[in-house]
Write a protein that holds these residues in place. Structure first.
Motif, PDB file in Angstrom:
ATOM      1  N   LEU A  61       0.830  -1.205   0.000  1.00 33.95           N
ATOM      2  CA  LEU A  61       0.000   0.000   0.000  1.00 33.95           C
ATOM      3  C   LEU A  61       0.867   1.260   0.000  1.00 33.95           C
ATOM      4  CD1 LEU A  61      -2.603  -1.303   2.557  1.00 33.95           C
ATOM      5  CD2 LEU A  61      -3.150  -0.624   0.215  1.00 33.95           C
ATOM      6  N   GLU A  62       1.934   1.234   0.756  1.00 35.93           N
ATOM      7  CA  GLU A  62       2.836   2.391   0.786  1.00 35.93           C
ATOM      8  C   GLU A  62       3.494   2.604  -0.572  1.00 35.93           C
ATOM      9  OE1 GLU A  62       4.125   2.141   5.519  1.00 35.93           O
ATOM     10  OE2 GLU A  62       5.324   1.119   3.993  1.00 35.93           O
ATOM     11  N   LEU A  63       3.869   1.517  -1.248  1.00 32.15           N
ATOM     12  CA  LEU A  63       4.475   1.640  -2.570  1.00 32.15           C
ATOM     13  C   LEU A  63       3.488   2.233  -3.574  1.00 32.15           C
ATOM     14  CD1 LEU A  63       6.376  -1.761  -2.664  1.00 32.15           C
ATOM     15  CD2 LEU A  63       7.435   0.518  -2.672  1.00 32.15           C
ATOM     16  N   ALA A  64       2.236   1.843  -3.481  1.00 38.06           N
ATOM     17  CA  ALA A  64       1.221   2.424  -4.358  1.00 38.06           C
ATOM     18  C   ALA A  64       1.079   3.915  -4.094  1.00 38.06           C
ATOM     19  CB  ALA A  64      -0.109   1.707  -4.164  1.00 38.06           C
ATOM     20  N   ALA A  65       1.082   4.305  -2.838  1.00 35.71           N
ATOM     21  CA  ALA A  65       0.966   5.724  -2.505  1.00 35.71           C
ATOM     22  C   ALA A  65       2.181   6.508  -2.988  1.00 35.71           C
ATOM     23  CB  ALA A  65       0.791   5.890  -0.997  1.00 35.71           C
ATOM     24  N   GLU A  66       3.362   5.925  -2.848  1.00 34.27           N
ATOM     25  CA  GLU A  66       4.578   6.599  -3.311  1.00 34.27           C
ATOM     26  C   GLU A  66       4.566   6.822  -4.819  1.00 34.27           C
ATOM     27  OE1 GLU A  66       7.781   4.186  -1.895  1.00 34.27           O
ATOM     28  OE2 GLU A  66       7.299   4.571   0.228  1.00 34.27           O
ATOM     29  N   ALA A  67       3.862   5.948  -5.550  1.00 35.92           N
ATOM     30  CA  ALA A  67       3.748   6.099  -7.003  1.00 35.92           C
ATOM     31  C   ALA A  67       2.626   7.048  -7.399  1.00 35.92           C
ATOM     32  CB  ALA A  67       3.523   4.736  -7.659  1.00 35.92           C
ATOM     33  N   GLY A  68       1.984   7.681  -6.436  1.00 36.45           N
ATOM     34  CA  GLY A  68       0.978   8.695  -6.729  1.00 36.45           C
ATOM     35  C   GLY A  68      -0.446   8.193  -6.782  1.00 36.45           C
ATOM     36  N   TYR A  69      -0.672   6.922  -6.467  1.00 34.82           N
ATOM     37  CA  TYR A  69      -2.022   6.374  -6.567  1.00 34.82           C
ATOM     38  C   TYR A  69      -2.810   6.629  -5.284  1.00 34.82           C
ATOM     39  CZ  TYR A  69      -0.180   4.076 -10.693  1.00 34.82           C
ATOM     40  OH  TYR A  69       0.387   3.843 -11.921  1.00 34.82           O
ATOM     41  N   ASN A  70      -4.127   6.812  -5.443  1.00 41.80           N
ATOM     42  CA  ASN A  70      -4.988   6.983  -4.271  1.00 41.80           C
ATOM     43  C   ASN A  70      -5.922   5.798  -4.057  1.00 41.80           C
ATOM     44  OD1 ASN A  70      -6.956   7.346  -6.247  1.00 41.80           O
ATOM     45  ND2 ASN A  70      -7.375   9.483  -5.747  1.00 41.80           N
ATOM     46  N   LEU A  71      -5.871   4.794  -4.961  1.00 40.50           N
ATOM     47  CA  LEU A  71      -6.726   3.606  -4.848  1.00 40.50           C
ATOM     48  C   LEU A  71      -5.952   2.387  -5.319  1.00 40.50           C
ATOM     49  CD1 LEU A  71     -10.425   3.045  -5.700  1.00 40.50           C
ATOM     50  CD2 LEU A  71      -8.735   1.744  -7.000  1.00 40.50           C
ATOM     51  N   VAL A  72      -6.194   1.270  -4.653  1.00 36.53           N
ATOM     52  CA  VAL A  72      -5.664  -0.023  -5.064  1.00 36.53           C
ATOM     53  C   VAL A  72      -6.838  -0.932  -5.390  1.00 36.53           C
ATOM     54  CG1 VAL A  72      -4.498  -2.111  -4.273  1.00 36.53           C
ATOM     55  CG2 VAL A  72      -3.496   0.124  -3.802  1.00 36.53           C
ATOM     56  N   ARG A  73      -6.815  -1.494  -6.598  1.00 37.36           N
ATOM     57  CA  ARG A  73      -7.805  -2.507  -6.946  1.00 37.36           C
ATOM     58  C   ARG A  73      -7.191  -3.876  -6.638  1.00 37.36           C
ATOM     59  NH1 ARG A  73     -10.335  -4.280 -12.877  1.00 37.36           N
ATOM     60  NH2 ARG A  73     -11.649  -5.937 -12.023  1.00 37.36           N
ATOM     61  N   LYS A  74      -7.681  -4.517  -5.568  1.00 37.08           N
ATOM     62  CA  LYS A  74      -7.208  -5.850  -5.217  1.00 37.08           C
ATOM     63  C   LYS A  74      -7.934  -6.829  -6.126  1.00 37.08           C
ATOM     64  CE  LYS A  74      -4.668  -6.862  -2.489  1.00 37.08           C
ATOM     65  NZ  LYS A  74      -3.255  -7.328  -2.414  1.00 37.08           N
ATOM     66  N   LEU A  83      -3.839   3.902   6.561  1.00 36.52           N
ATOM     67  CA  LEU A  83      -2.985   4.697   5.680  1.00 36.52           C
ATOM     68  C   LEU A  83      -3.770   5.688   4.832  1.00 36.52           C
ATOM     69  CD1 LEU A  83      -0.561   1.896   4.448  1.00 36.52           C
ATOM     70  CD2 LEU A  83       0.020   3.804   5.952  1.00 36.52           C
ATOM     71  N   GLY A  84      -5.079   5.482   4.689  1.00 36.13           N
ATOM     72  CA  GLY A  84      -5.873   6.367   3.851  1.00 36.13           C
ATOM     73  C   GLY A  84      -5.846   6.002   2.385  1.00 36.13           C
ATOM     74  N   MET A  85      -5.590   4.732   2.067  1.00 37.57           N
ATOM     75  CA  MET A  85      -5.608   4.279   0.678  1.00 37.57           C
ATOM     76  C   MET A  85      -6.985   3.711   0.358  1.00 37.57           C
ATOM     77  SD  MET A  85      -4.150   3.880  -2.252  1.00 37.57           S
ATOM     78  CE  MET A  85      -2.379   4.090  -1.991  1.00 37.57           C
ATOM     79  N   LEU A  86      -7.604   4.206  -0.713  1.00 34.73           N
ATOM     80  CA  LEU A  86      -8.890   3.685  -1.138  1.00 34.73           C
ATOM     81  C   LEU A  86      -8.713   2.296  -1.739  1.00 34.73           C
ATOM     82  CD1 LEU A  86     -10.245   6.925  -2.872  1.00 34.73           C
ATOM     83  CD2 LEU A  86     -10.573   6.199  -0.495  1.00 34.73           C
ATOM     84  N   VAL A  87      -9.770   1.473  -1.638  1.00 30.37           N
ATOM     85  CA  VAL A  87      -9.706   0.086  -2.092  1.00 30.37           C
ATOM     86  C   VAL A  87     -10.924  -0.234  -2.954  1.00 30.37           C
ATOM     87  CG1 VAL A  87      -9.740  -2.344  -1.368  1.00 30.37           C
ATOM     88  CG2 VAL A  87      -8.347  -0.689  -0.116  1.00 30.37           C
ATOM     89  N   TRP A  88     -10.653  -0.894  -4.065  1.00 26.62           N
ATOM     90  CA  TRP A  88     -11.668  -1.552  -4.888  1.00 26.62           C
ATOM     91  C   TRP A  88     -11.526  -3.037  -4.581  1.00 26.62           C
ATOM     92  CZ3 TRP A  88     -12.613  -0.016 -10.661  1.00 26.62           C
ATOM     93  CH2 TRP A  88     -13.399  -0.964 -11.299  1.00 26.62           C
ATOM     94  N   ALA A  89     -12.532  -3.629  -3.951  1.00 24.83           N
ATOM     95  CA  ALA A  89     -12.470  -5.026  -3.514  1.00 24.83           C
ATOM     96  C   ALA A  89     -13.382  -5.878  -4.382  1.00 24.83           C
ATOM     97  CB  ALA A  89     -12.880  -5.141  -2.051  1.00 24.83           C
ATOM     98  N   GLU A  90     -12.952  -7.117  -4.651  1.00 22.03           N
ATOM     99  CA  GLU A  90     -13.751  -8.000  -5.499  1.00 22.03           C
ATOM    100  C   GLU A  90     -13.430  -9.453  -5.170  1.00 22.03           C
ATOM    101  OE1 GLU A  90     -12.392  -6.359  -9.135  1.00 22.03           O
ATOM    102  OE2 GLU A  90     -10.781  -7.801  -9.403  1.00 22.03           O
ATOM    103  N   PRO A  91     -14.387 -10.360  -5.417  1.00 21.04           N
ATOM    104  CA  PRO A  91     -14.168 -11.772  -5.117  1.00 21.04           C
ATOM    105  C   PRO A  91     -13.363 -12.467  -6.199  1.00 21.04           C
ATOM    106  CG  PRO A  91     -16.370 -11.472  -5.982  1.00 21.04           C
ATOM    107  CD  PRO A  91     -15.752 -10.097  -5.887  1.00 21.04           C
ATOM    108  N   ALA A  92     -12.998 -13.714  -5.918  1.00 19.73           N
ATOM    109  CA  ALA A  92     -12.254 -14.524  -6.879  1.00 19.73           C
ATOM    110  C   ALA A  92     -13.171 -15.006  -7.997  1.00 19.73           C
ATOM    111  CB  ALA A  92     -11.622 -15.716  -6.169  1.00 19.73           C
ATOM    112  N   ALA A  93     -12.610 -15.132  -9.198  1.00 18.33           N
ATOM    113  CA  ALA A  93     -13.366 -15.575 -10.363  1.00 18.33           C
ATOM    114  C   ALA A  93     -13.445 -17.087 -10.423  1.00 18.33           C
ATOM    115  CB  ALA A  93     -12.708 -15.050 -11.641  1.00 18.33           C
ATOM    116  N   THR A  94     -14.479 -17.573 -11.106  1.00 21.45           N
ATOM    117  CA  THR A  94     -14.539 -18.974 -11.512  1.00 21.45           C
ATOM    118  C   THR A  94     -14.032 -19.075 -12.952  1.00 21.45           C
ATOM    119  OG1 THR A  94     -16.841 -18.674 -12.177  1.00 21.45           O
ATOM    120  CG2 THR A  94     -16.431 -19.504  -9.957  1.00 21.45           C
ATOM    121  N   GLY A  95     -14.076 -20.289 -13.528  1.00 23.37           N
ATOM    122  CA  GLY A  95     -13.434 -20.476 -14.823  1.00 23.37           C
ATOM    123  C   GLY A  95     -14.338 -20.743 -15.992  1.00 23.37           C
TER     124      GLY A  95
END
Length: 687
Positions: A316-329, A345-357
């Motif tokens: 998360l810190e590395l994403a912030a250092e690169a200028g991002y305000n959100l991480v899509r997990k 840390l104040g990093m926004l998150v896009w959260a999503e479940p695992a895919a099937t095939g």
């Protein structure tokens, strides 16, 4: 001391970690039974998947295995119920305590637990045995980016499977009447907190729940409804909002008193709102532009398990250092400490479940089964501002626009998620054709700077409602933004996957120019760059797999992703040759894209380095008469900037900076070449 695994439902005053060394036996023919004492010929380190080096096993395509260890219940837990917790086990787990089956669970990304009190045999050591089945054919189960055999259609972008126990295992003690859930949400108007508590046990009817907001005067005492539920408000004096600028958290201490004793749980959340209004996103009533990056949650030696808690926070810190305000997990319900660190840390998150095939009744059910646990586990997090569902029709067999059954599956998943949590926007099928969604996002990859710019402009102007997707070397399809009937206007647009190039130099070039073109369009609500770091064979990251910086040819991602950036009216030719000019003297038009609360205005400065040179610490000389400005979220008017290559140079990098009150607030660069003949690798569409 290991970190407590469930920080949003904290009972850490009464827990015991079971992570560490366990006995292990492979069972290739699935012939063993729970009571067999032989065959445990190896030791495995929990919670690392058995494919990983960190586990000590390194077994690949093993479908069934057994775990065994002993544990001793702390003496001071006497009189309480003992509960065994698993953060996540891929894929199907059966658990025995002292030979008594305690629980069965399917679903490799969702937590489960069991009250094992009645299986205990008094003081002393207790025997815990876990059988895990992780089928090689994962197409009908939720497996995210893990490789399947037979393969998924998207096998080329999948990685080593991660089988077995891959999140923490622990014990907790609690009374027989206990807190089962503590859901915290901002109250209407952000004036306080709304609490929903769920209590289970034999003495629920007479139990009393006390709620207190830590470090405040707010406290409430209440009884419970006949179903063991209660909903109440916790007003706050001078409420302090949570945001990336000020990630302030409120901790709610819950104490349940019943005839069975006292149960205590602490949860935390933040006061913040996330809203869709027309084509814009708003955080706490302020316009939000998403500057996001994709994070798939893999590590070199440990697979889908972070090597330690620090590694989760560091990403998360590395994403912030690169200028991002959100991480899509991406396609993964990450360890719950990930969203906890995002909260702090104040990093926004896009959260999503695992895919099937693939698309089948079994896969549809397996996918949908993740939705409620996802919301229940991570719904308290203020950092989570977007819920995702399907991704690029994975698990839908690619014909979503033409198959009503698949459309019904997507719509049903959306409806289920919105019923559980109406407070956050939901993306139904990220990147490709939408069925029912709160955001119109698209995944657009293109190695041509010219066609990239043209397609983005067409999508955002409304002139086109489809875009090309390259599915093979000579196979390109056009993906519609939405099925007929879904409005293509009036919702926020996001380009939620993009990037290009095989080398660091090429990726930096695409990062700089493609992101610039996205910033050119005021109606865009944001972007998600692919991706933060490399994984196994995938080299799309800004960092390598070990999170080390790559050579990005002098490009600083923090400049590219800054709230204020410079947009050049140039269609670049190729890396190292953005602008071809026969003359040393030339001009370039510069605009300001500004995503702040107040207008910005300043002087443009320029300086020169060799091509691919990093920006000098000093912004260089101010260009006379070149003052640039912009209102929030409105692209500024072009400013003509004259420039000349230094005497004797045939090429160089022109660095441009916007300086406001002596501080640099925006930077960009332009590689200039006076050798105007085409070079191998130049973009023919841009010449």
């Amino acid at each position: 001391m290991p970190s407590y695994p469930r920080p949003h439902f904290d009972r850490s005053h009464s827990w015991l970690s079971l992570d560490g060394a366990w006995d292990f036996r492979a069972d290739p023919g699935a012939r063993h039974t729970a009571d067999a004492a032989d065959g445990y010929d190896r030791r495995i380190t929990v919670p690392f998947a058995w494919e990983t080096p960190a586990s000590g096993i390194g077994a690949h395509w093993l479908e069934t295995a057994w775990y065994r260890r002993t544990f001793t219940v702390p003496a001071h837990w006497a009189g309480q119920r003992v509960v065994l917790h698993f953060g996540a086990v891929h894929h199907a787990a059966t658990v025995w305590v002292n030979g008594t089956e305690a629980v069965r669970h399917e679903g490799g990304y969702t937590p489960f637990s069991a009250d094992v009190t009645d299986a205990l045999t008094g003081p002393g050591e207790q025997l815990l045995v876990v059988r895990v089945h992780a089928p090689a054919d994962q197409r009908d189960i939720a497996h995210g980016k893990q490789r399947s055999m037979p393969r998924d259609d998207y096998d080329g972008v999948c990685f080593t499977p991660s089988s077995g126990i891959w999140q923490s295992v622990w014990l907790e003690a609690r009374p027989a009447t206990y807190l089962a859930a503590l859901r915290l949400r901002p109250a209407e108007g952000l004036a306080g907190l709304t609490v929903e508590a769920v209590v289970r046990g034999p003495h629920t009817a007479d139990a009393v729940l006390r709620l207190r907001v830590r470090d405040t005067a707010t406290a409430v005492e209440t009884g419970l409804g006949p179903d063991g539920r209660v909903r109440t408000e916790l007003p706050l004096t001078a409420p302090r909002l949570w945001s990336p600028r000020d990630p302030h958290l409120y901790h709610v201490e819950a104490e349940l008193v019943s005839a069975d004793g006292t149960d205590r749980v602490t949860g935390h959340t933040g006061l913040r709102s996330i809203a869709v209004d027309g084509e814009a996103l708003y955080l706490n009533g302020e316009r939000l532009f998403v500057r996001g990056v994709l994070d798939q949650g893999y590590w070199p030696e440990t697979g889908i398990t972070p090597p330690d808690d620090t590694a989760l926070r560091r990403d998360l810190e590395l994403a912030a250092e690169a200028g991002y305000n959100l991480v899509r997990k991406h396609l993964k319900l990450e360890d719950p400490r990930f969203v906890h660190h995002a909260d702090t840390l104040g990093m926004l998150v896009w959260a999503e479940p695992a895919a099937t095939g693939r698309f089948s009744p079994q896969s549809t059910e397996a996918f949908a089964a993740q939705i409620e646990p996802m919301v229940e586990r991570d719904g308290n997090s203020p950092a989570v501002v977007i819920w995702g569902l399907y991704n690029e029709e994975w698990g839908l067999d690619w014909d979503l626009p033409g198959d009503p059954a698949k459309q019904r599956a997507v719509a049903a998943a959306y409806d289920r998620l919105k019923a559980l949590d109406p407070t956050r926007p939901v993306v139904d099928n990220s990147g490709w054709t939408h069925v029912r969604t709160d955001l119109l996002d698209w995944h657009y990859y293109d190695e041509s700077a010219a066609s990239w710019a043209a397609t983005v402009a067409g999508l955002l102007s409304g002139e086109r409602d489809d875009f090309p997707v390259k599915l093979g070397p000579d196979y390109v399809v056009r993906k519609k933004l939405a099925v007929p009937g879904l409005p293509l206007r009036g919702l926020p647009h996001l380009n939620s996957e993009y990037g290009g190039g095989f080398t660091g130099l090429e990726r930096a070039w695409h990062l700089r120019w493609q992101t610039q073109e996205l910033r050119r369009h005021d109606r865009l609500a944001g972007y998600v760059y692919t991706e933060l770091y490399d994984i196994e064979h995938e080299s799309a990251g800004l960092l390598d797999f070990h999170r080390r910086p790559k050579d990005l040819a002098g490009v600083d991602p923090a400049d590219v992703n800054a709230p204020t950036t410079l947009v050049l009216d140039v269609t670049p030719v190729a890396p190292g040759r953005d602008l071809l000019t026969a003359e040393r003297e030339f001009g370039v038009e510069v605009r300001v894209s500004h995503h702040g609360a107040e207008p910005v205005a300043g002087e443009l400065h320029t300086d020169w380095t060799a091509v691919y040179g990093a920006a000098p610490a000093d912004p260089g000389a101010a260009v006379p008469g070149c003052r640039a400005e912009a209102k929030p979220y409105v692209l500024g008017a072009p400013v003509a900037v004259p420039a000349a290559l230094p005497e004797g140079w045939v090429s160089g990098r022109l660095h441009l900076a916007l300086v406001v009150d002596g501080a640099v607030v925006a930077r960009t660069a332009l590689d200039v070449d006076t050798r105007t003949e085409p070079h191998i690798g130049d973009d023919p569409l841009a010449l």
